[in-house]
Structure formats: structure tokens, C-alpha cells
Design an enzyme around this catalytic site. Structure first.
Site, mmCIF file in Angstrom:
data_model
loop_
_atom_site.group_PDB
_atom_site.id
_atom_site.type_symbol
_atom_site.label_atom_id
_atom_site.label_comp_id
_atom_site.label_asym_id
_atom_site.label_seq_id
_atom_site.Cartn_x
_atom_site.Cartn_y
_atom_site.Cartn_z
ATOM 1 N N PRO A 181 38.677 38.658 57.187
ATOM 2 C CA PRO A 181 38.884 40.229 57.267
ATOM 3 C C PRO A 181 38.636 41.130 56.113
ATOM 4 O O PRO A 181 38.119 42.140 56.183
ATOM 5 C CB PRO A 181 40.178 40.312 57.782
ATOM 6 C CG PRO A 181 40.500 38.993 58.534
ATOM 7 C CD PRO A 181 39.935 37.990 57.597
ATOM 8 N N TYR A 182 39.248 40.624 54.755
ATOM 9 C CA TYR A 182 39.014 41.224 53.602
ATOM 10 C C TYR A 182 37.392 41.319 53.176
ATOM 11 O O TYR A 182 37.166 42.507 52.841
ATOM 12 C CB TYR A 182 39.798 40.383 52.589
ATOM 13 C CG TYR A 182 39.497 40.920 51.058
ATOM 14 C CD1 TYR A 182 40.251 42.057 50.611
ATOM 15 C CD2 TYR A 182 38.730 39.964 50.190
ATOM 16 C CE1 TYR A 182 39.955 42.485 49.326
ATOM 17 C CE2 TYR A 182 38.498 40.305 49.091
ATOM 18 C CZ TYR A 182 39.021 41.510 48.412
ATOM 19 O OH TYR A 182 38.828 41.901 47.279
ATOM 20 N N LEU A 183 37.000 40.294 53.557
ATOM 21 C CA LEU A 183 35.311 40.303 53.133
ATOM 22 C C LEU A 183 34.450 41.488 53.952
ATOM 23 O O LEU A 183 33.682 41.950 53.497
ATOM 24 C CB LEU A 183 34.710 38.823 53.100
ATOM 25 C CG LEU A 183 35.451 37.944 52.185
ATOM 26 C CD1 LEU A 183 34.618 36.602 52.273
ATOM 27 C CD2 LEU A 183 35.050 38.492 50.792
ATOM 28 N N LYS B 256 35.364 44.661 52.776
ATOM 29 C CA LYS B 256 34.539 45.123 51.433
ATOM 30 C C LYS B 256 33.082 45.501 51.769
ATOM 31 O O LYS B 256 32.519 45.987 51.485
ATOM 32 C CB LYS B 256 34.819 44.006 50.659
ATOM 33 C CG LYS B 256 36.327 43.774 49.863
ATOM 34 C CD LYS B 256 36.582 45.002 49.114
ATOM 35 C CE LYS B 256 37.779 44.867 48.264
ATOM 36 N NZ LYS B 256 38.227 46.139 47.330
ATOM 37 N N ILE C 32 40.302 34.841 54.460
ATOM 38 C CA ILE C 32 40.166 35.952 53.932
ATOM 39 C C ILE C 32 38.810 37.063 54.470
ATOM 40 O O ILE C 32 38.424 37.717 53.915
ATOM 41 C CB ILE C 32 39.898 36.109 52.232
ATOM 42 C CG1 ILE C 32 38.414 35.354 51.953
ATOM 43 C CG2 ILE C 32 41.029 35.322 51.553
ATOM 44 C CD1 ILE C 32 37.941 35.278 50.575
#
Length: 211
Positions: free
Chosen positions: A125-127, A130, A123
Site C-alpha cells: 500500500p505504501y509503494l 508513492k 508495504i
């Protein structure tokens, strides 16, 4: 009465927030890509705007005082959608909010967004998305509050949280219902601008912790 725009109102947390706003007769506008996902609220006075977050959705900000950004690309999409929704759409929302002179922008982010380098996982890339969205909001001049919940569960909400990061990942989990309750509490306050809260399941009442 102030008017609140919920971006990502058809998501799990977004629906909880929107439903509560409707039940408490708050003036709300829901931004969704497909309004059929809010069919259970169609008989209410809720204003629903259909728009694609990958396009121009600035019209949704007309007459808006508060914004809750709880949209996300979802766990089943790739890094491309993460970039376009969790980062770029969030960036556009901040720009639209600034142009509309909103009084409050609540960003639902994620635990780990403060330092994506500290977590080696799928995750990341998601962090990173964000993190960059949070940083953009913080530098924008728009009044903001950021919440970074731990791993989300569908357990029944207890209205109990902690903002002190637990030692183990298992203890970091928090029901989506308690994230929604925390966001709504922040929405009701006018003195939490500029604050960032990490949210985890705990033993303290929301209104006694988020101060």
C-alpha cells in the site's frame, strides 16, 4: 536568495535536511504538525509553520521557491494514514506548489515505487501511494526531481552512494544522512529537473553521481 519549504521537517530525514539548511544559512521554512519537535532549532532564524497535512496547508507556500516533500505516515500506521499522507497530502502539496509557481519540487519517494506490482510485501500500500504521488507530480507541470532511496538505516553517513540498483536487498540499504545529503545536492543544482534517481549506499561521491 531563494526560499525552501521542507514538508515533513520533523521526520528523521527532514530534520537532517532542515538542520543543514539552517547551518548553511539558507532561507528555509519548516512545515510540521508540532513545532516542539524542532526545539533544537528554535533559537535559529528558521521559520516554522504548524499545519496538519490532512487539512489545508497552502499558506506554507507563500513566497516559496523550492519544495522538499519528505513527509510520511510512518511504519506504525495503517493503510488509511498511508493514503492520506503519502498520497493525498503529496498530491495537495503538488497543487499548492503549482499555484505558487515554485521552481523546484523534490519528492522523496521509495525504491519500488516505479512498479509496486513487482514487490509482494506488507508495504505494498505504501509503494502504491508513492507511485501515484510520483505520477501525479510528473504530470503536473511542476519542475521536479524524484529520489527513491533503498531501505533506510541510521548508520553514519559517508557521503557515498550509487544510483545503480544492486542485485541483493542487503546492498540496497542507505543511511538517512546520505539521502539528506543527496537531496541537498539536488537542491543546489538547477539542471536536474525531470530526473528520477534511485539511491543506495555505494562508493561514489554524491556530486559525481547525481548528474
Amino acid at each position: 536568495m531563494s526560499k525552501t519549504l521542507v514538508i515533513g521537517a520533523s521526520g528523521q530525514i527532514g530534520q537532517l535536511i532542515t538542520k543543514t539548511l539552517v547551518e548553511t544559512e539558507e532561507d528555509a521554512r519548516a512545515l510540521v504538525r508540532d513545532k516542539s519537535k524542532l526545539d533544537d532549532l528554535k533559537d535559529s532564524d528558521l521559520e516554522i509553520v504548524e499545519a496538519d497535512l490532512e487539512g489545508d496547508f497552502s499558506q506554507a507556500f507563500d513566497g516559496i521557491d523550492n519544495v522538499i516533500f519528505v513527509a510520511g505516515s510512518g511504519g506504525s500506521t495503517g493503510a488509511d494514514k498511508t493514503l492520506l499522507i503519502d498520497l493525498w497530502a503529496a498530491k495537495k502539496a503538488v497543487d499548492y506548489a503549482k499555484a505558487a509557481n515554485v521552481k523546484q519540487f523534490i519528492m522523496v519517494s521509495s525504491i519500488g515505487a516505479d512498479d509496486p506490482e513487482a514487490i509482494e510485501s506488507d508495504i505494498k500500500p505504501y509503494l502504491v501511494a508513492k507511485h501515484m504521488a510520483d505520477q501525479y507530480l510528473m504530470a503536473s507541470g511542476v519542475p521536479f526531481t524524484i529520489v527513491r532511496p533503498g531501505p533506510l538505516t541510521n548508520d553514519e553517513g559517508q557521503g557515498k552512494i550509487t544510483i545503480k540498483r544492486p542485485n541483493s536487498r542487503e546492498e540496497m540499504a542507505i543511511p538517512r544522512a546520505d539521502v539528506a545529503k543527496s537531496v541537498l545536492f539536488i537542491l543546489s543544482k538547477d539542471d536536474l529537473n525531470g530526473k528520477i534517481f534511485e539511491l543506495f549506499g555505494g562508493t561514489y561521491d554524491v556530486d559525481n553521481v547525481l548528474v
